[in-house]
Design an enzyme around this catalytic site. Structure first.
Site, PDB file in Angstrom:
ATOM      1  N   ASP A   1      -1.597   6.503   6.424  1.00 46.68           N
ATOM      2  CA  ASP A   1      -2.683   5.686   5.879  1.00 46.68           C
ATOM      3  C   ASP A   1      -2.961   4.607   6.925  1.00 46.68           C
ATOM      4  O   ASP A   1      -2.176   3.683   7.112  1.00 46.68           O
ATOM      5  CB  ASP A   1      -2.245   5.068   4.552  1.00 46.68           C
ATOM      6  CG  ASP A   1      -3.297   4.116   3.969  1.00 46.68           C
ATOM      7  OD1 ASP A   1      -4.338   3.883   4.612  1.00 46.68           O
ATOM      8  OD2 ASP A   1      -3.051   3.605   2.848  1.00 46.68           O
TER       9      ASP A   1
ATOM     10  N   TRP B   1       0.816  -1.206   0.000  1.00 44.60           N
ATOM     11  CA  TRP B   1       0.000   0.000   0.000  1.00 44.60           C
ATOM     12  C   TRP B   1       0.847   1.252   0.000  1.00 44.60           C
ATOM     13  O   TRP B   1       0.557   2.201  -0.741  1.00 44.60           O
ATOM     14  CB  TRP B   1      -1.005  -0.007   1.153  1.00 44.60           C
ATOM     15  CG  TRP B   1      -2.112  -0.985   0.893  1.00 44.60           C
ATOM     16  CD1 TRP B   1      -2.364  -2.145   1.558  1.00 44.60           C
ATOM     17  CD2 TRP B   1      -3.095  -0.921  -0.163  1.00 44.60           C
ATOM     18  NE1 TRP B   1      -3.442  -2.790   0.988  1.00 44.60           N
ATOM     19  CE2 TRP B   1      -3.906  -2.066  -0.063  1.00 44.60           C
ATOM     20  CE3 TRP B   1      -3.359  -0.010  -1.184  1.00 44.60           C
ATOM     21  CZ2 TRP B   1      -4.970  -2.330  -0.934  1.00 44.60           C
ATOM     22  CZ3 TRP B   1      -4.416  -0.270  -2.057  1.00 44.60           C
ATOM     23  CH2 TRP B   1      -5.201  -1.416  -1.924  1.00 44.60           C
TER      24      TRP B   1
ATOM     25  N   LYS C   1     -12.545  -1.641   5.983  1.00 45.68           N
ATOM     26  CA  LYS C   1     -11.734  -2.614   6.702  1.00 45.68           C
ATOM     27  C   LYS C   1     -12.217  -2.745   8.149  1.00 45.68           C
ATOM     28  O   LYS C   1     -12.436  -3.834   8.638  1.00 45.68           O
ATOM     29  CB  LYS C   1     -10.255  -2.211   6.685  1.00 45.68           C
ATOM     30  CG  LYS C   1      -9.713  -1.846   5.305  1.00 45.68           C
ATOM     31  CD  LYS C   1      -9.585  -3.035   4.375  1.00 45.68           C
ATOM     32  CE  LYS C   1      -9.323  -2.671   2.919  1.00 45.68           C
ATOM     33  NZ  LYS C   1      -8.145  -1.884   2.633  1.00 45.68           N
TER      34      LYS C   1
HETATM   35  C1  PLP Z   1      -7.636  -1.223   1.384  1.00 41.91           C
HETATM   36  C2  PLP Z   1      -6.547  -0.238   1.557  1.00 41.91           C
HETATM   37  C3  PLP Z   1      -6.411   0.877   0.710  1.00 41.91           C
HETATM   38  C4  PLP Z   1      -7.281   1.100  -0.495  1.00 41.91           C
HETATM   39  O1  PLP Z   1      -8.569   1.350  -0.200  1.00 41.91           O
HETATM   40  P1  PLP Z   1      -9.641   1.574  -1.367  1.00 41.91           P
HETATM   41  O2  PLP Z   1     -10.846   1.914  -0.588  1.00 41.91           O
HETATM   42  O3  PLP Z   1      -9.742   0.317  -2.156  1.00 41.91           O
HETATM   43  O4  PLP Z   1      -9.159   2.713  -2.183  1.00 41.91           O
HETATM   44  C5  PLP Z   1      -5.403   1.774   0.962  1.00 41.91           C
HETATM   45  N1  PLP Z   1      -4.543   1.591   1.976  1.00 41.91           N
HETATM   46  C6  PLP Z   1      -4.624   0.520   2.797  1.00 41.91           C
HETATM   47  C7  PLP Z   1      -3.652   0.378   3.905  1.00 41.91           C
HETATM   48  C8  PLP Z   1      -5.630  -0.419   2.614  1.00 41.91           C
HETATM   49  O5  PLP Z   1      -5.723  -1.483   3.430  1.00 41.91           O
END
Ligand code: PLP
Length: 363
Positions: free
Chosen positions: A175, A105, A199
């Site tokens: 993030d 990511w 998530k």
């Molecule tokens: C799932 C995830 C993303 C991407 O999320 P989307 O909603 O598909 O854009 C970005 N960063 C991390 C750490 C993730 O787990």
């Protein structure tokens, strides 16, 4: 309904109580005669839902007054562009941004940021196959960066930061898509925290952004208005139509967390759940996890069968026991068990029981 445990990395399991409440309120929210999906986002009913969600998120994470809690769309990936669009304008051109590369990511974030700024990788775990967080003492940070980006839980690699980075005066951007609300955090150490909801918060389609006030108002002229944090903040996340139903479910999840002791109590449950699986993996010579112990994620636990020829049989057997979505991400293979907040202890115990018996039968 069949009793299952859902180990998906996202969209992921939600608390049963939340789903039951949403089902009960589906057609008539609190006597309004309307579904939340049918309400004007500017009407008093939805405004009260949204304000409660923001208030509860602030309480859960102890968000200081000089930070905004914003609801956007676009998911975590869109933030990879929205962050530089909002922050690089604070610096002289050509803007420079620092990244710590700890897995898939943060790797995607690097690629996207490179469209807007010069990217400097201050530290990388790539040589080690992304099995560790590079020691902070080895980070080569730039003094003049617009921000430092970290991904504090790498969902695919199963690598989590168990410390808060110290980056001096440069804003720290994190993030936290896959572990926000899973543990206590010191919001004041960050400039920006963002996460997609699917998530650990609620349905896909909602992004939460927590941003310090002094980082607002610097968006580049090319930044879409709907992604300019200052405009979103001034309009209390109602500049355009927000993902109303997703915000409502997120609000129910926040209430569920508060009722169960808040983030501190949830963190203790998450530690206990992860320990059960890691202890078993470490005691087994049939399975393995490759991440260094001090960087192991409590939320996303990738593991491998030492004999990968048995992967399909493993997944089939797990499915038959109601243990769902254990297949690892296609980029790394193997298995992955995601143990988000809504995964109960019984789910982890059922998984380990199955893994033990599968190992015995295939030894
Ligand atoms: C799932 C995830 C993303 C991407 O999320 P989307 O909603 O598909 O854009 C970005 N960063 C991390 C750490 C993730 O787990």
């Amino acid at each position: 309904m069949a009793e299952v445990f859902n180990f998906s990395a996202g969209p992921a399991v939600l608390p049963k109580e939340v789903l039951a409440q949403a089902a009960a309120e589906m057609q008539d929210w609190h006597g309004s005669g309307m579904s939340v999906m049918e309400m004007s986002h500017r009407g008093p009913e939805f405004m009260s839902i949204c304000q409660a969600a923001v208030r509860d998120a602030r309480t859960l994470l102890n968000v200081p007054d000089n930070y905004q809690v914003l609801f956007l769309q676009g998911g975590g990936l869109a933030e990879n562009a929205i962050v530089p669009l909002n922050l690089v304008g604070r610096c002289a051109k050509p803007a420079k941004v620092d990244f710590v590369h700890t897995g898939s990511w943060s790797g995607k974030s690097i690629k996207e940021a490179a469209k807007y700024a010069h990217v400097h990788v201050a530290a990388s775990g790539q040589a080690g196959g992304f099995t560790a967080v590079p020691a902070q003492a080895d980070w080569q940070l730039s003094k003049d960066a617009a921000y430092v980006h970290v991904c504090t839980n790498e969902t695919i690699d199963g690598v989590e930061f168990h410390f808060t980075p110290e980056v001096g005066a440069v804003p720290l951007v994190a993030d936290m898509s896959s572990h926000i609300f899973s543990r206590e955090i010191e919001v004041a150490k960050y400039g920006v925290i963002f996460g997609g909801a699917q998530k650990n918060i609620g349905p896909a389609g909602l992004t939460i952004v927590i941003v310090r006030d002094d980082l607002l108002g610097h968006a580049l002229p090319i930044c879409p208005s709907a992604f300019d944090w200052q405009i979103i903040a001034q309009n209390e996340s109602m500049y355009n139509t927000p993902p109303t139903y997703a915000i409502y479910i997120a609000g129910l999840v926040f209430q569920w967390l508060l009722k169960n002791g808040g983030v501190a109590a949830q963190e203790q449950r998450n530690i206990a759940k992860a320990r059960i699986l890691y202890d078993y993996l470490d005691s087994s010579d049939f399975y393995q996890n490759r991440v260094e112990k001090n960087a192991r994620s409590r939320m996303n636990i990738p593991f491998y069968l030492k004999d990968e020829a048995r992967n399909a049989a493993f997944l089939q057997g797990a499915q038959a026991q109601g243990l769902l979505q254990l297949k690892g991400h296609k980029s790394v293979g193997g298995m992955r068990a995601s143990l988000y907040n809504a995964m109960p202890m019984e789910g982890v115990q059922a998984l380990v029981t199955f893994m033990q018996s599968f190992a015995m039968q295939n030894a």
